[in-house]
Design an enzyme around this catalytic site. Structure first.
Site, PDB file in Angstrom:
ATOM      1  N   GLY A 174       0.395  -4.957   0.872  1.00  0.00           N
ATOM      2  CA  GLY A 174      -0.803  -4.980   0.030  1.00  0.00           C
ATOM      3  C   GLY A 174      -0.567  -5.666  -1.310  1.00  0.00           C
ATOM      4  O   GLY A 174      -1.496  -6.236  -1.897  1.00  0.00           O
ATOM      5  N   GLU A 203      -0.969  -9.195  -0.678  1.00  0.00           N
ATOM      6  CA  GLU A 203      -2.379  -9.479  -0.392  1.00  0.00           C
ATOM      7  C   GLU A 203      -3.219  -9.549  -1.676  1.00  0.00           C
ATOM      8  O   GLU A 203      -4.128 -10.368  -1.776  1.00  0.00           O
ATOM      9  CB  GLU A 203      -2.902  -8.434   0.605  1.00  0.00           C
ATOM     10  CG  GLU A 203      -2.204  -8.626   1.950  1.00  0.00           C
ATOM     11  CD  GLU A 203      -2.473  -7.532   2.958  1.00  0.00           C
ATOM     12  OE1 GLU A 203      -2.208  -6.354   2.636  1.00  0.00           O
ATOM     13  OE2 GLU A 203      -2.945  -7.839   4.062  1.00  0.00           O
ATOM     14  N   ALA A 253       0.860  -1.177   0.000  1.00  0.00           N
ATOM     15  CA  ALA A 253       0.000   0.000   0.000  1.00  0.00           C
ATOM     16  C   ALA A 253       0.899   1.231   0.000  1.00  0.00           C
ATOM     17  O   ALA A 253       2.081   1.143   0.336  1.00  0.00           O
ATOM     18  CB  ALA A 253      -0.882  -0.019   1.241  1.00  0.00           C
ATOM     19  N   GLU A 308       4.260  -5.320   7.181  1.00  0.00           N
ATOM     20  CA  GLU A 308       3.486  -4.246   7.836  1.00  0.00           C
ATOM     21  C   GLU A 308       3.913  -3.972   9.273  1.00  0.00           C
ATOM     22  O   GLU A 308       3.963  -2.830   9.709  1.00  0.00           O
ATOM     23  CB  GLU A 308       1.986  -4.579   7.816  1.00  0.00           C
ATOM     24  CG  GLU A 308       1.321  -4.429   6.464  1.00  0.00           C
ATOM     25  CD  GLU A 308       1.319  -5.709   5.665  1.00  0.00           C
ATOM     26  OE1 GLU A 308       2.152  -6.608   5.920  1.00  0.00           O
ATOM     27  OE2 GLU A 308       0.471  -5.825   4.761  1.00  0.00           O
TER      28      GLU A 308
END
Ligand code: HXC
Length: 244
Positions: free
Chosen positions: A95, A98, A50, A118
């Site tokens: 992300g 993911e 992200a 993270e």
């Protein structure tokens, strides 16, 4: 489809995620598109996670919207009625991992570094990693990857079943396309039903899942594709599937 923001290692800004959601909705609808390959622009990253800059400015409610958007994109990859192959061409982090986990199959370049870093930023996974990684590789390995936050190389990822196959960087897209082409020759409706049945294993217990498979299997017998598939075998020729 290419995550195209190489100057930031394809970090997933909300602008990118909005675009991705829109395109995936269109791809899901289009009957002329049978298989999706998702990769990253450039030769350094699939997606390095992200967007850390953007996340730094978000309050809790905006964060909820951002996380929900990522989840919607992952859901689309996971639920659309056609196979999605992730081609991991470098850093696949947070992300990025993911989204790759929401795809059906993962091919990785030998250069790929895959992880959920993270916790190094003081946050837990937020685009589905805690659930999908655990289901894919088991609680112990998922906990190791998430708690240590250290990325692993492609060979280790293959050993734990996180990626299906590792190939040389220059072969990655060709290999993904070869897999896609092979799938394209199969009955599209059969692929759609098979994907729905496989996905169901994540949602229900074994008995309900097996019952669901029987229903989907029987549904296939209402289609021209199964007529064609079975007849072509008996007539010793290649089937011509129409997707219905
Ligand atoms: C924003 C990023 C970024 C990211 C890299 N960049 N990752 N920008 N968000 N996630 C940018 C850098 O700021 C830099 O921009 C450019 O991309 C190149 O990266 P460098 O760091 O200079 O490259 P390098 O030294 O080779 O290191 C590569 C790297 C490192 C090890 C991948 O960039 C890195 O650690 N990135 C962060 C990885 C990460 O923590 N991902 C998880 C994010 S959290 P400039 O402008 O300086 O050139 C997450 C949560 C998901 O994903 C759930 C949300 C709800």
């Amino acid at each position: 489809m290419t995550l195209d923001r190489p100057e930031a290692l394809n970090a997933l800004s909300s602008e990118m995620l909005h675009e991705l959601r829109e395109v995936l909705q269109e791809v899901a609808r289009r009957e002329d598109l049978q298989v999706v390959i998702l990769t990253g622009a450039g030769d350094r990253a699939f997606a390095a996670g992200a967007d850390i800059q953007e996340m730094g400015k978000l309050g809790p409610l905006e964060t909820e919207r951002y996380a929900t958007l990522g989840h919607e994109v992952a859901r689309l990859l996971e639920r659309m009625g056609k196979p999605v192959i992730a081609a991991l061409n470098g850093y696949t982090l947070g992300g990025g991992t993911e989204l790759a986990l929401a795809c059906d199959i993962r091919l990785a370049s030998e250069t790929a570094q895959i992880g959920q870093p993270e916790v190094k930023l003081g946050i837990p996974p937020g685009f589905g990693g805690s659930q999908r990684l655990t289901r894919l590789v088991g609680r112990g390995r998922a906990s190791e990857l998430i708690f240590l936050g250290e990325p692993i190389g492609a060979a280790d990822a293959e050993r734990m079943g996180l990626v299906n196959r590792v190939v040389a960087p220059e072969r990655l897209l060709d290999e993904a396309k070869a897999w896609a082409r092979q799938m394209q020759e199969r009955g599209p409706l059969a692929l759609k039903l098979a994907k729905a049945a496989i996905h169901q294993t994540q949602e229900t217990g074994l008995s309900a899942g097996l019952d669901y498979e029987i229903k989907l299997f029987s549904l296939a017998f209402a289609t021209d594709d199964r007529e064609e598939g079975l007849r072509a075998f008996l007539e010793k020729r290649k089937p011509e599937f129409k997707g219905g």
